[in-house]
Design a protein around this motif. Structure first.
Motif, short mmCIF file in Angstrom:
data_model
loop_
_atom_site.label_atom_id
_atom_site.label_comp_id
_atom_site.label_asym_id
_atom_site.label_seq_id
_atom_site.Cartn_x
_atom_site.Cartn_y
_atom_site.Cartn_z
N PHE A 82 29.74 38.31 9.47
CA PHE A 82 29.85 39.69 9.90
C PHE A 82 30.03 40.60 8.67
CE2 PHE A 82 31.07 37.05 13.42
CZ PHE A 82 30.46 37.66 14.51
N PRO A 83 29.66 41.87 8.79
CA PRO A 83 29.86 42.78 7.66
C PRO A 83 31.34 43.10 7.47
CG PRO A 83 29.09 44.00 9.57
CD PRO A 83 29.02 42.54 9.94
N ILE A 84 31.74 43.29 6.24
CA ILE A 84 33.11 43.74 5.98
C ILE A 84 33.24 45.16 6.54
CG2 ILE A 84 34.76 44.38 4.17
CD1 ILE A 84 33.60 42.13 2.49
N PRO A 85 34.29 45.44 7.29
CA PRO A 85 34.44 46.78 7.87
C PRO A 85 34.39 47.87 6.80
CG PRO A 85 36.07 45.28 8.77
CD PRO A 85 35.41 44.56 7.64
N GLN A 86 33.66 48.92 7.09
CA GLN A 86 33.53 50.00 6.13
C GLN A 86 34.87 50.64 5.82
OE1 GLN A 86 30.68 50.79 4.45
NE2 GLN A 86 32.09 52.04 3.21
N GLU A 87 35.71 50.71 6.83
CA GLU A 87 37.04 51.28 6.62
C GLU A 87 37.84 50.46 5.61
OE1 GLU A 87 40.86 51.36 9.39
OE2 GLU A 87 39.44 52.96 9.97
N ALA A 88 37.72 49.13 5.68
CA ALA A 88 38.43 48.28 4.72
C ALA A 88 37.91 48.52 3.30
CB ALA A 88 38.26 46.81 5.10
N ILE A 89 36.62 48.68 3.16
CA ILE A 89 36.04 48.96 1.84
C ILE A 89 36.54 50.31 1.31
CG2 ILE A 89 33.89 49.41 0.60
CD1 ILE A 89 32.53 47.40 2.45
N ASP A 90 36.51 51.31 2.19
CA ASP A 90 36.94 52.64 1.77
C ASP A 90 38.41 52.64 1.34
OD1 ASP A 90 34.42 53.55 2.40
OD2 ASP A 90 34.99 54.36 4.35
N ARG A 91 39.23 51.92 2.07
CA ARG A 91 40.67 51.91 1.77
C ARG A 91 41.02 50.99 0.61
NH1 ARG A 91 44.09 52.31 7.45
NH2 ARG A 91 43.23 54.32 8.13
N SER A 92 40.05 50.23 0.14
CA SER A 92 40.33 49.33 -0.98
C SER A 92 40.14 50.02 -2.33
CB SER A 92 39.41 48.09 -0.91
OG SER A 92 38.08 48.42 -1.32
N GLU A 93 39.84 51.30 -2.29
CA GLU A 93 39.55 52.02 -3.55
C GLU A 93 40.75 51.98 -4.49
OE1 GLU A 93 38.76 56.58 -4.60
OE2 GLU A 93 37.15 55.66 -3.42
N LYS A 94 40.47 51.66 -5.71
CA LYS A 94 41.50 51.58 -6.75
C LYS A 94 40.89 52.12 -8.04
CE LYS A 94 44.85 48.23 -8.56
NZ LYS A 94 45.29 46.81 -8.50
#
Length: 598
Positions: free
Chosen positions: A573-585
């Motif tokens: 499954f694709p990684i949730p876009q929200e998880a990617i967005d919130r992983s910003e560092k």
């Protein structure tokens, strides 16, 4: 019933332990009243509560803002609906996000996928909370401290394992990285293979956990061993080519052999005993997710499968997760009582599609594996001990077919029908001995020991053939809720159908046929338990199996037209876009999307 069980884990104790109520001369440093204080939990009692909070996430419930079935541990949405075992069920307008999953339209914005990620990594966080809290606890004996660490690592391994099944590349977050008070600590890249770390957690747990726990619901060393073997099995085949990874299968076999040789587990006599609340935590069980029967507290039960109940009373909701015709057909047997490995789907088992509620109907007289009627509710057959299955069990038969799910529903004799909570009070047997035997059969076949594989499969089939475990024939009484059981002239129960099942008597000499037989047996044994999609993926046969399935099912279920499983993409499954967005560092996401979904 609850005194020695960890049933429906809760954060209640942990939060209570963390409330600071004592006075402090220096109000500037006093913790706010009623707030969760990590330092206040750094006691023997406090860390036990934090550990219970990690256990709480096993059932996938307890997160604000999401529905329990999005992250249910049984994974019926992802392991069932995405497979050939089940349709979404209910009607076309209900939970459309599940329809997308069923048709392999996997989107990074799908709320179910997002919440599955959210729930699993919340479980990881709570496991790490327990480990980090433990480091500061001084009023605890050394043995218990080691046990808590082992239990927390086991749980962390399970949560990461469940995530690794779902997503191709996941971040592995350990207690050294994770900091409860630092959100940045959770922003770990997914650029490394998580399998070695998952294996290490299970290895550490099995080295410390006891043979037997005083409280059911806590893992033993055997549970850790079985999960380690399962991790090896999921690396046992190349998912692109289907080729065996001999080293991983040998590693799995070594552990599985130890579990079998221990003599601690055996198959229960009756197949149904693995699927009723009254026979939970039995001799076949290695690890179960514990639930309680409570009419006062529906959250004590498995709300995650609450949707997957028949539409009729006493449930009245909701009709999801209906078995497919393909799954039902898989239980057909030949004149020798063996599965039809290649031709099972050529002819449909008789069903009541289009037959009126009050019309006369007789179930199929074809020879069938008796596990069918413990797995699937179908017209004219007693549904556990409630009533005879009829069209009123189904919300929209034209859309979702004529069958109902059955395994997760506890018996009426157990529940007493005393409220919604009781109707979902059945434990989930996430790890049981029959799994060990069939994984071992897989290993033996792939390692060239074909007849050892046959012997293991025959153990499973011998249990299934036990006539004392057959569903009994019943006739309807004066109302749809009433029935009478049927006995022959000698007082013996009359089977509900023409059950014909036997063992494989001829030696296995062809590896391809043996492989097919083991995998087919796995489907029959664990149908509708949320494993099927992930099994097809790990074997490397998902695309060919599911596209063949959809081609036929599209002639029965109109909405399945156009469903297409793309090899090399839809295995994960694709990684949730929200998880990617919130992983910003530092201005850049630490999580990288699966290239197949970019």
């Amino acid at each position: 019933m609850k005194s020695k069980n960890i049933i429906k884990f809760s954060l209640t104790f942990a939060l209570a332990a963390g409330i600071v109520t004592a006075c402090n001369d220096d109000f500037l440093t006093r913790e706010p009243q009623g707030q969760y204080s990590p330092s206040a939990l750094q006691t023997a009692k406090g860390v036990e509560g934090v550990l219970l909070g990690a256990y709480a996430m096993l059932d996938g419930q307890g997160l604000d803002g999401q529905d329990a079935w999005n992250n249910d541990i049984q994974s019926w949405v992802f392991g069932g609906l995405a497979s050939d075992d089940a349709y979404k069920g209910t009607d076309a307008g209900d939970q459309p996000e599940e329809s997308f999953i069923e048709k392999y339209d996997f989107q990074a914005t799908n709320g179910h996928i997002k919440n599955k990620w959210r729930g699993l990594f919340k479980g990881v966080a709570r496991s790490n909370d327990a480990l980090n809290t433990l480091k500061a606890v001084t009023d605890i004996n050394a043995d218990r401290k080691k046990q808590i660490e082992a239990e927390a690592r086991f749980l962390r391994g399970v949560f990461h394992f469940e995530a690794k099944k779902m997503w191709k590349n996941i971040p592995y977050i350990d207690d050294k990285t994770y900091n409860l008070n630092d959100l940045e600590s959770t922003k770990v890249p997914n650029d490394k293979d998580a399998w070695p770390s998952i294996e290490a957690d299970f290895q550490a747990a099995m080295a410390v956990l006891p043979d037997k726990q005083a409280q059911v619901g806590r893992p033993t060393k055997w549970a850790a061993m079985a999960f380690l073997a399962k991790a090896y099995m999921f690396q046992g085949f190349n998912i692109s080519t289907g080729a065996a990874n001999t080293a991983k299968l040998q590693a799995a076999k070594a552990i599985l052999d130890q579990i079998v040789a221990s003599g601690r587990f055996k198959l229960v006599d009756n197949f149904r005993d693995n699927h009723d609340a009254s026979t939970r935590n039995n001799v076949e069980s290695i690890f179960e997710i514990q639930y309680a029967a409570s009419s006062a507290n529906a959250d004590a039960a498995d709300a995650g499968v609450g949707l997957a109940h028949p539409y009729t009373s006493p449930w009245g909701c909701c009709g999801f997760y209906q078995p497919s015709q393909n799954l039902v057909n898989a239980f057909r047997t030949d004149a020798n009582g063996l599965p039809l490995l290649d031709t099972f789907n050529d002819v449909d088992v008789k069903n009541d599609q289009g037959v009126g509620q009050d019309d006369a109907y007789e179930p199929s007289t074809a020879s069938l594996d008796p596990r069918l009627d413990h797995t699937v509710g179908r017209r004219g057959i007693l549904f556990i001990d409630y009533k005879i299955h009829n069209r009123d069990f189904i919300r929209d038969q034209t859309y979702a077919g004529p069958y109902s799910p059955k395994k997760h529903i506890p018996s009426k004799a157990f529940t007493g029908i005393a409220g919604w909570g009781n109707l979902t009070s059945n434990n989930y047997r996430i790890m049981r001995y029959s799994m060990v035997l069939l994984w071992l059969a897989e290993c033996e076949v792939e390692l060239g020991n074909l007849d050892k594989g046959r012997a293991l499969v025959n153990q499973i089939r011998t249990r299934a053939a036990n006539p004392s475990g057959f569903v009994q024939k019943a006739v309807q009484g004066s109302s749809r809720d009433a029935y009478s059981l049927v006995f022959d002239s000698k007082g013996n129960p009359v089977p509900a159908a023409n059950y014909v099942i036997k063992t494989y008597s001829s030696p296995w000499t062809d590896a391809a046929t043996a492989r097919k037989a083991v995998r087919f047996e796995t489907r029959l044994e664990f149908g509708m338990e949320g494993h099927r999609f992930f099994d097809l993926v790990r074997w490397g046969i998902a695309a060919e199996t599911l596209n063949k399935y959809n081609a036929v099912e599209a002639t029965k279920r109109v909405y399945k037209k156009g469903a297409n499983f793309v090899k090399g993409k839809h295995e994960f499954f694709p990684i949730p876009q929200e998880a990617i967005d919130r992983s910003e560092k530092d201005g850049k996401p630490t999580l990288t999307q699966d290239p197949s979904y970019k």
